[in-house]
Design an enzyme around this catalytic site. Structure first.
Site, PDB file in Angstrom:
ATOM      1  N   LEU A  39       0.612  -0.853  -0.505  1.00  0.00           N
ATOM      2  CA  LEU A  39      -0.065  -0.280  -0.082  1.00  0.00           C
ATOM      3  C   LEU A  39       0.660   1.047   0.157  1.00  0.00           C
ATOM      4  CD1 LEU A  39      -2.995  -0.867   2.945  1.00  0.00           C
ATOM      5  CD2 LEU A  39      -2.992  -1.147   0.152  1.00  0.00           C
ATOM      6  N   HIS A  40       2.165   1.223   0.675  1.00  0.00           N
ATOM      7  CA  HIS A  40       2.504   2.292   0.337  1.00  0.00           C
ATOM      8  C   HIS A  40       3.338   2.356  -0.316  1.00  0.00           C
ATOM      9  CE1 HIS A  40       2.561   2.068   5.014  1.00  0.00           C
ATOM     10  NE2 HIS A  40       2.908   3.651   5.504  1.00  0.00           N
ATOM     11  N   GLU A  41       4.104   1.661  -1.410  1.00  0.00           N
ATOM     12  CA  GLU A  41       4.188   1.710  -2.434  1.00  0.00           C
ATOM     13  C   GLU A  41       3.644   2.238  -3.319  1.00  0.00           C
ATOM     14  OE1 GLU A  41       7.593   2.337  -5.009  1.00  0.00           O
ATOM     15  OE2 GLU A  41       7.934   0.922  -2.992  1.00  0.00           O
TER      16      GLU A  41
END
Length: 520
Positions: free
Chosen positions: A437-439
């Site tokens: 999700l952060h990527e």
């Protein structure tokens, strides 16, 4: 007969006694005042002041008369207040960064430019289109759950289709046929939900990556899509358990639903208004009912939004005027792998990155989410706890972003542990999922999917394992060491290094800094 006064010699060390103030009589010698019609009620006497008797100064007065500890010692019983130190650190932080910014302006000139942002008109149109398109997937989720609720009502009314056993206490023991039918229906519902939210995130990511040029507009669109993805996930799984409890009621304590859910039992919660409230509520975890505040304080909302606006302006100015030149000057050092210079750049960048990070935390979790919760009358506003005192990296991730932590614990960690996974394996799965999700959140809007955000999340697992024993150490030494490791890993290594790598990848992709979508 006269009485001789004693011959007393007064010295400078003697201090005269205080004399009491003389009492003043009220009219007569009696304490009762007389009126024209006779005696009135007796009046109280004025209070007599006890004279303060000062002692003669003596050099033998005891300055040390009991065992005592230093104020900052661990053995001290009373906890000292660090308000003054906090004020000093704030002043030093503000003054130090202002000095650096003034020096930066003298060296590079004013780099802040409102009209220098390179964005296209299609960015605005596509961003607005995505803003109205993404909630349509929530409507699809409502249609799916509404159909499932209608089927559950039908099954409950037609008892002939159910082969379980109803107990006198009000419970229902489902048969294997009931469970098989329920699981088959759930698999179909889960497939439709999964297809729906996958299209939501996939379409948004493709549009942002290939067609939206401005990273800010792309970031807002991607954040919106990820939030809807997570909320639909929670909405589907929560309603599955509510539907199971509705069809197969149980009086066992371990199967009991929270009391707050009695205000809106299943399937009364499956309404478009209920889902719309969840869409705007500052939480990632779906519940049929939330604790609500009595009214909206619009002055409170105005203050929080003013804080949010001011902090965002500050972060923009600090990034454009100070952080961007430091990043530019670091490119050649990274290209030549000049490790001493890279370390110096990291230490120089750590200060301003810490300030921007803290400002962003306060703007989002304290100002914006509180304003949104006030408008929605959302009662539970514990969006974070004292993460700055974290004795380990694991405690930090459990305390600094409570909405995401509650989602991960409820819908990822606990179900995996319930299926037989160990806590370590479940934690690895949580960080891998969070890394993806952060990527997406960082790489898609900046058009640079280089894996830095993913690796940055997963690489913290060894650090969490290293600092976890410090949480259980007796005394405060372990907590101090763990807290120092946490701050060093985030402020001196994590954030500056991630910023340098992303900036370097961005420059390598666009050829030069001047060709980037946003000119700093």
């Amino acid at each position: 007969m006269t009485v001789e006064k004693p011959n007393v010699k007064v010295t400078g060390a003697d201090v005269p006694e205080d004399r009491p103030a003389p009492l003043r009589r009220l009219g007569t010698s009696s304490h009762a005042s007389r009126s024209s019609s006779g005696f009135s009620a007796p009046q109280p006497l004025a209070p007599v002041r006890t004279p303060f008797l000062k002692k003669k100064y003596r050099h033998v007065a005891a300055a040390h008369w009991q065992p005592r500890t230093s104020c900052l010692s661990h053995d001290s019983d009373a906890s000292p207040s660090f308000l003054g130190f906090r004020n000093l650190m704030i002043i030093v932080l503000v003054v130090g960064n202002l000095r650096l910014m003034i020096e930066n302006i003298k060296k590079y000139g004013v780099l802040i430019c409102v009209r220098c942002h390179d964005y296209r008109q299609q960015d605005l149109w596509l961003g607005a289109a995505l803003y109205f398109l993404i909630p349509c997937h929530l409507f699809v989720a409502y249609v799916v759950e509404s159909s499932a609720a209608q089927q559950a009502r039908f099954l409950l009314k037609s008892s002939r289709r159910r082969s379980g056993t109803a107990t006198p206490g009000g419970s229902y023991l489902p048969s294997d046929e009931d469970l098989r039918r329920f699981n088959t229906t759930w698999k179909l519902i889960a497939f439709v939900h999964g297809l729906n939210i996958t299209f939501c995130l996939l379409i948004t990511s493709l549009v942002v990556y290939f067609f939206i040029h401005h990273p800010l507009i792309g970031t807002l669109s991607e954040v919106h899509a990820i939030i809807v993805w997570l909320k639909t996930y929670s909405y589907a799984f929560t309603n599955r358990d509510l539907r199971h409890a509705y069809l197969h009621p149980s009086k066992r304590d371990e199967d009991a639903l929270p009391e707050i859910y009695d205000k809106c039992p299943y399937p009364q919660n499956v309404t478009l208004g209920n889902l719309t409230y969840f869409w705007w509520a500052p939480t990632m975890v779906y519940q049929p009912v939330y604790p609500r505040s009595p009214k909206i304080r619009w002055v409170f909302v105005a203050k929080r939004m003013a804080e949010c606006f001011g902090l965002n302006v500050f972060m923009w100015i600090a990034s454009a005027q100070y952080a961007a030149p430091v990043l530019r000057n670091s490119l050649d050092k990274i290209a030549h792998l000049d490790l001493p210079s890279i370390l110096e750049r990291l230490m120089k960048l750590s200060t301003i990155s810490l300030v921007i990070w803290l400002a962003g935390f306060f703007a989002l979790f304290q100002s914006f989410l509180n304003a949104l919760a006030e408008v929605m009358r959302f009662g539970d506003r514990e969006f974070y706890t004292d993460w700055w005192n974290s004795p380990s990296v694991g405690v930090y991730w459990r305390t600094w972003n409570k909405p995401v932590y509650q989602f991960m614990k409820r819908h990822v960690f606990s179900p995996l542990v319930g299926r037989g996974w160990s806590s370590g394996q479940a934690s690895i799965a949580v960080f891998v999922f969070s890394g993806v999700l952060h990527e997406l959140l960082v790489g898609i809007p900046t058009h640079n999917i280089i894996g830095v955000a993913f690796v940055g999340m997963v690489a913290q697992l060894p650090l969490i394992a290293l600092t976890a024993p410090l949480e259980k150490m007796q005394g405060i030494n372990g907590k101090i060491i763990g807290n120092c490791i946490f701050w060093v890993s985030f402020t001196l290594i994590g954030q500056p290094l991630a910023a340098l790598l992303y900036f370097f990848a961005w420059q390598a992709k666009y050829g030069s800094v001047s060709q980037m979508p946003i000119k700093p």
